[in-house]
Design a protein around this motif. Structure first.
Motif, PDB file in Angstrom:
ATOM      1  N   ASP A 169      11.313 -25.335   2.011  1.00 41.83           N
ATOM      2  CA  ASP A 169      11.204 -24.529   0.801  1.00 41.83           C
ATOM      3  C   ASP A 169      11.705 -23.130   1.139  1.00 41.83           C
ATOM      4  O   ASP A 169      11.021 -22.357   1.815  1.00 41.83           O
ATOM      5  N   LEU A 170      12.897 -22.787   0.676  1.00 45.50           N
ATOM      6  CA  LEU A 170      13.502 -21.504   1.061  1.00 45.50           C
ATOM      7  C   LEU A 170      12.758 -20.315   0.475  1.00 45.50           C
ATOM      8  O   LEU A 170      12.924 -19.192   0.966  1.00 45.50           O
ATOM      9  N   ASN A 171      11.954 -20.532  -0.551  1.00 48.74           N
ATOM     10  CA  ASN A 171      11.188 -19.420  -1.103  1.00 48.74           C
ATOM     11  C   ASN A 171       9.951 -19.109  -0.283  1.00 48.74           C
ATOM     12  O   ASN A 171       9.107 -18.322  -0.694  1.00 48.74           O
ATOM     13  N   ARG A 172       9.836 -19.722   0.883  1.00 54.10           N
ATOM     14  CA  ARG A 172       8.779 -19.368   1.837  1.00 54.10           C
ATOM     15  C   ARG A 172       9.378 -18.807   3.123  1.00 54.10           C
ATOM     16  O   ARG A 172       8.661 -18.548   4.079  1.00 54.10           O
ATOM     17  N   ASP A 173      10.682 -18.606   3.143  1.00 54.56           N
ATOM     18  CA  ASP A 173      11.364 -18.321   4.412  1.00 54.56           C
ATOM     19  C   ASP A 173      11.848 -16.879   4.548  1.00 54.56           C
ATOM     20  O   ASP A 173      12.496 -16.541   5.526  1.00 54.56           O
ATOM     21  N   TRP A 174      11.539 -16.011   3.582  1.00 55.91           N
ATOM     22  CA  TRP A 174      11.999 -14.628   3.684  1.00 55.91           C
ATOM     23  C   TRP A 174      11.368 -13.884   4.856  1.00 55.91           C
ATOM     24  O   TRP A 174      11.958 -12.950   5.389  1.00 55.91           O
ATOM     25  N   LEU A 175      10.182 -14.279   5.264  1.00 56.57           N
ATOM     26  CA  LEU A 175       9.539 -13.646   6.423  1.00 56.57           C
ATOM     27  C   LEU A 175       9.938 -14.325   7.729  1.00 56.57           C
ATOM     28  O   LEU A 175      10.446 -13.661   8.640  1.00 56.57           O
ATOM     29  N   PRO A 176       9.767 -15.653   7.892  1.00 56.06           N
ATOM     30  CA  PRO A 176      10.056 -16.266   9.202  1.00 56.06           C
ATOM     31  C   PRO A 176      11.533 -16.445   9.504  1.00 56.06           C
ATOM     32  O   PRO A 176      11.910 -16.522  10.668  1.00 56.06           O
ATOM     33  N   LEU A 177      12.384 -16.553   8.463  1.00 54.14           N
ATOM     34  CA  LEU A 177      13.841 -16.647   8.657  1.00 54.14           C
ATOM     35  C   LEU A 177      14.224 -17.802   9.583  1.00 54.14           C
ATOM     36  O   LEU A 177      15.018 -17.643  10.510  1.00 54.14           O
ATOM     37  N   THR A 178      13.715 -18.979   9.299  1.00 49.08           N
ATOM     38  CA  THR A 178      14.033 -20.134  10.138  1.00 49.08           C
ATOM     39  C   THR A 178      15.313 -20.839   9.698  1.00 49.08           C
ATOM     40  O   THR A 178      15.893 -21.594  10.479  1.00 49.08           O
ATOM     41  N   GLN A 179      15.747 -20.605   8.447  1.00 53.01           N
ATOM     42  CA  GLN A 179      16.880 -21.339   7.892  1.00 53.01           C
ATOM     43  C   GLN A 179      18.096 -20.434   7.743  1.00 53.01           C
ATOM     44  O   GLN A 179      17.972 -19.247   7.435  1.00 53.01           O
ATOM     45  N   VAL A 180      19.280 -21.028   7.917  1.00 53.67           N
ATOM     46  CA  VAL A 180      20.492 -20.215   7.907  1.00 53.67           C
ATOM     47  C   VAL A 180      20.688 -19.510   6.569  1.00 53.67           C
ATOM     48  O   VAL A 180      21.206 -18.382   6.523  1.00 53.67           O
ATOM     49  N   GLU A 181      20.258 -20.153   5.470  1.00 50.96           N
ATOM     50  CA  GLU A 181      20.459 -19.525   4.162  1.00 50.96           C
ATOM     51  C   GLU A 181      19.762 -18.169   4.086  1.00 50.96           C
ATOM     52  O   GLU A 181      20.332 -17.190   3.593  1.00 50.96           O
ATOM     53  N   LEU A 182      18.523 -18.114   4.585  1.00 48.18           N
ATOM     54  CA  LEU A 182      17.788 -16.845   4.525  1.00 48.18           C
ATOM     55  C   LEU A 182      18.191 -15.901   5.643  1.00 48.18           C
ATOM     56  O   LEU A 182      18.093 -14.676   5.493  1.00 48.18           O
ATOM     57  N   GLN A 183      18.664 -16.414   6.757  1.00 46.81           N
ATOM     58  CA  GLN A 183      19.189 -15.529   7.795  1.00 46.81           C
ATOM     59  C   GLN A 183      20.400 -14.757   7.268  1.00 46.81           C
ATOM     60  O   GLN A 183      20.520 -13.542   7.473  1.00 46.81           O
ATOM     61  N   HIS A 184      21.272 -15.460   6.571  1.00 50.43           N
ATOM     62  CA  HIS A 184      22.439 -14.788   5.979  1.00 50.43           C
ATOM     63  C   HIS A 184      22.003 -13.833   4.871  1.00 50.43           C
ATOM     64  O   HIS A 184      22.517 -12.714   4.762  1.00 50.43           O
TER      65      HIS A 184
END
Length: 857
Positions: free
Chosen positions: A226-241
């Protein structure tokens, strides 16, 4: 007769085609349906309908067509410029369309540099009179919330081609940044499903297959996160970018567009006061900034007769949301939720809800966001400056002047944590002197400092603070997000900041690899996070590897060194490959993963076991299968898939539960069950599973999978005796029942456990204190064998987050991790998820050890 039949058939087809055309015109209305009445457009710019070949809302637009249309707008208009900020796991481009009166590259860079001055309180305030508002419209972080991307297409067209007064003003006074889909992979997965099952005319029955995606659905990304949970941990490339891009711009406003259940109307902020608000965000954000925007949303939805609601639920507390992170960066994050058609039309309690209707509501609140953002342009600029000024002022009055951190045994985990801090633009200083604090020792060169007095003070608090007191007891999601605990990172708060030079880049490790020469063997410590990945590479290449079951001290090419349980041994006398090839391969792969290799010239140890001990045995190479599909929690299965893919480079066979009857388990030595119910394997499957276990298989079960194992009679786990829920007080009425019961759930909090360092699950750990994450009320008693309860809760377990008194009393009696022996086989019970959201680097090692050492337990 044949000629007459042909004519009649042709006539019938014409009638049917005409009827279909009429129905399509009903479900997919003309372009004028979406835009404000009387809106005029530049005739030289193709509308979405002209470019795509169908009206918006008639189909779910594939992402490649979205990309093509945005590219067209950038080429056709001087007002638009397209940037690719990265690529997804499936190699779809992540797009941002810049729209303004002038989008020349030099002009955009000038705007960006002047805007960034607002985030630097020590620099002079720039002239705000001519500075455009930076407004970000972010769509489709959840791929199966499709109205959002369609609204992005309309928003881009309106911004570029509309000739009305508002559109012109927005282009003049704002720079609009449009993300058409933060999650392109999930978006296309859902679009294909909806288009593939679209009927002509569309079927509104909620039971129709179009409205019910198969597992895992399009909400999540490639790895089912769920990318809407990843703004803090940044585990996925989409949110890293996205994060790298975000800190280039610091938008004043971020619109975060979503969908919710079909029977709901439309939600816009404010969210539920106090209980859903993040504790580090200034009150002004909620009480003044948000309130400036509310009338614009109401006005735009009132104009088209759409109903809406505010304040009741939804969460702005967790920093990992796309609508919360901007609030901790001096902007305004706004969550929008539209009742979904989940297809092209679906019946709801208010009648049929069409795809086009949902798109129009999203588009109109996007326009409202732009209008309000322009009206509040100078106010929002001043607020951005004020936000970073007050951050440093609050830091100055805080008793904590810095945090010191560092794991002396795990250099890779240190680098991972440093990378997270730098990605959030947090200032880090290398520690130049040994610090003893809170019973911990932080050595110079192996630890770092994070001063609190810095612009990102509020993010520092988010990552390091342990919060256990809250305004409310009901949480939409996690109530704890301390990333230092998630990384099992030793930390301590300091009353003074020792100071030093800020870290610009993460230092490369200084390795002293042995020269290629004859040796009895090579040793690699298991304490480093990426030692398992090195093991996987070596085994895959055909290198024979053993592991120690106890501690020892050996003379190495770097002198005498102590090694703990789990230490890898590459014995040169037992290799099938040529020794020169083994030596070269070990050193090359170790170097690439920053792992120190130690050469030993004798199997005789200085202390402890010798290298030929019976406690040094071969490591079984895992051949793993994971059951997925209906009944399995896709996000937790995705966490395991992602972990094995990206952290181990281990092949994982994924099989649908319903196909289990076709699986020969004896081709695998490891079976993984994420949270879920596996009853669908049936009696035959159950018998096969028990037989496989009795013959030496290793089964790794997470959370509710353990409940199924217990119900199925496979394992002897016993539930703790349930503590009755206290009766509500007389004044707790019917209207408060949801909050009353919600307070009894464990939405997500962090706990202290004691680790048995001698157990194979603990190989590589050097401290018996281990933080774990719990987001369930599953309580199992310790197993009967006292040596198979390696992770037990402390008597005072709560580290961070909310837990009810009733649950807090249960936790110390329960197990976090247990092991069951069944014949020659092993079941590892993870009652708490060791891989939560890809962030728990501290407990990942437990899972690695279950994979590699499950047969040793």
């Amino acid at each position: 007769m044949l000629g007459v039949d042909l004519i009649l058939n042709t006539m019938r087809k014409c009638v049917l085609l005409s009827l279909a055309a009429c129905l399509l015109s009903f479900w997919a209305p003309a372009q004028s349906y979406f835009f404000p009445e009387g809106e005029r457009f530049n005739p030289n710019i193709q509308s979405p309908e002209e470019f795509l070949g169908y009206p918006i809302g008639e189909f779910h637009t594939r992402y490649d067509r979205v990309h093509a249309y945005f590219q067209y707008l950038a080429e056709a208009s001087p007002y638009a410029r397209l940037e690719i900020i990265g690529y997804t796991h499936e190699r779809r481009p992540q797009l941002v369309l810049y729209v303004s009166e002038n989008t020349e590259e030099s002009r955009l860079e000038d705007i960006r540099q002047r805007h960034l001055l607002l985030t630097r309180p020590n620099q002079a305030m720039p002239d705000l009179s001519s500075m455009p508002a930076i407004l970000n419209l972010a769509f489709s972080v959840h791929g199966n919330e499709p109205s959002t991307t369609e609204a992005a297409i309309l928003s881009a067209y309106w911004l570029v081609a509309a000739e009305g007064e508002l559109a012109q003003r927005v282009r003049q006074e704002a720079l609009v940044l449009i993300d058409p889909a933060i999650n392109p992979d999930g978006r296309d997965r859902h679009s294909h499903w909806a288009n593939m099952h679209r009927a002509f005319p569309p079927v509104a029955d909620p039971l129709d297959r179009e409205h019910n995606e198969v597992w895992p659905g399009g909400r999540s990304n490639h790895y089912w996160f769920d990318l809407n949970r990843d703004w803090l941990p940044l585990t996925q490339v989409e949110l890293q970018h996205k994060m790298a891009w975000y800190h280039r711009w610091y938008p004043n406003v971020v619109g975060d567009f979503h969908e919710m259940g079909t029977n709901s109307t439309y939600f816009f902020e404010p969210t539920k006061p106090f209980s859903s608000e993040n504790p580090v965000v200034p009150r002004k954000n909620y009480e003044e900034v948000t309130q400036r925007f509310v009338p614009y949303f109401a006005k735009n939805l009132d104009a088209i007769g759409s109903l809406y609601w505010t304040k009741e639920v939804f969460d702005n507390s967790y920093p990992g949301y796309g609508s919360t992170y901007p609030d901790i960066q001096g902007g305004l994050g706004l969550v929008f939720e539209q009742g979904s058609s989940r297809g092209h039309v679906q019946d709801s309690q208010r009648g049929p809800i069409t795809f086009a209707f949902t798109i129009r509501n999203q588009f109109r609140t996007a326009l409202a966001t732009l209008e309000a953002g322009v009206e509040a342009r100078e106010f929002m600029h001043r607020y951005l400056r004020e936000f970073f000024q007050t951050a440093e002022q609050e830091a100055a009055s805080s008793p904590t002047k810095a945090y010191v951190f560092g794991d002396p045994a795990d250099a890779s985990k240190n680098r991972l944590f440093l990378n997270l801090l730098l990605a959030h633009q947090i200032q880090v200083i290398e520690n130049q002197s040994t610090i003893n604090q809170e019973g911990q020792r932080f050595e110079a060169g192996k630890s770092w400092l994070v001063p609190t007095r810095q612009p990102q003070y509020r993010m520092v608090r988010s990552i390091f603070e342990r919060v256990t007191e809250f305004a409310d007891s009901v949480f939409y999601d996690a109530s704890a997000w301390n990333m230092a605990l998630a990384y099992d990172m030793p930390t301590a708060a300091l009353r003074q900041n020792p100071g030093g030079t800020p870290l610009v880049e993460i230092p490369s490790p200084q390795l002293q690899q042995p020269d290629t020469r004859p040796a009895v063997g090579y040793l690699i410590a298991w304490e480093d996070y990426f030692a398992p990945k090195l093991l996987q590479r070596l085994q895959r290449a055909g290198v024979y590897v053993e592991a120690s079951g106890a501690s020892f001290t050996s003379e190495t090419h770097l002198g005498e060194r102590s090694f703990g349980p789990g230490t890898l041994l590459i014995p040169m006398g037992f290799q099938q490959l040529p020794l020169e090839q083994v030596e070269a391969l070990v050193l090359r792969e170790a170097q690439s993963l920053s792992q120190q290799v130690y050469a030993v010239s004798s199997g005789l140890s200085k202390q402890g076991i010798d290298l030929g001990s019976n406690q040094v045995t071969a490591i079984r190479q895992p051949k793993a299968l994971m059951l997925v599909g209906a009944g399995v929690t896709s996000t937790e299965a995705g966490e395991i898939w992602h972990l094995l893919d990206t952290k181990l480079e281990m092949s994982l066979t994924k099989v649908d539960v319903e196909r289990f009857g076709r699986v020969n388990l004896h081709q695998y030595n490891t079976l993984i069950l994420a949270s879920g119910d596996y009853s669908a394997i049936g009696e035959h499957g159950l018998t096969h599973l028990k037989d496989w276990l009795s013959r030496g298989g290793v089964l790794i079960a997470v959370k509710s999978a353990n409940q199924w194992l217990s119900r199925a009679g496979i394992t002897p786990l016993k539930n703790l005796e349930e503590v009755p829920m206290a009766a509500p007080a007389d004044e707790v009425g019917f209207g408060n029942r949801r909050d009353y019961y919600g307070a009894q759930s464990i939405g997500g909090s962090m706990y202290a456990t004691r680790l048995d360092l001698s157990h194979p699950l603990a190989y590589g750990y050097t401290r018996e204190n281990l933080p774990v994450y719990r987001n369930s009320s599953i309580f199992f008693a310790p197993v009967a064998d006292p040596f198979q309860n390696p992770v037990r809760y402390r008597e005072q377990p709560l580290l961070a987050g909310y837990v009810s008194a009733r649950n807090l009393a249960q936790i110390p009696k329960a197990m976090s991790v247990s092991v069951s022996k069944l014949g020659s086989g092993t079941v590892v019970h993870f009652i708490d998820n060791p891989n939560f959201r890809g962030t728990w680097f501290g407990t990942n090692r437990l899972f690695f050890n279950a994979l590699y050492f499950g047969d040793r337990m």
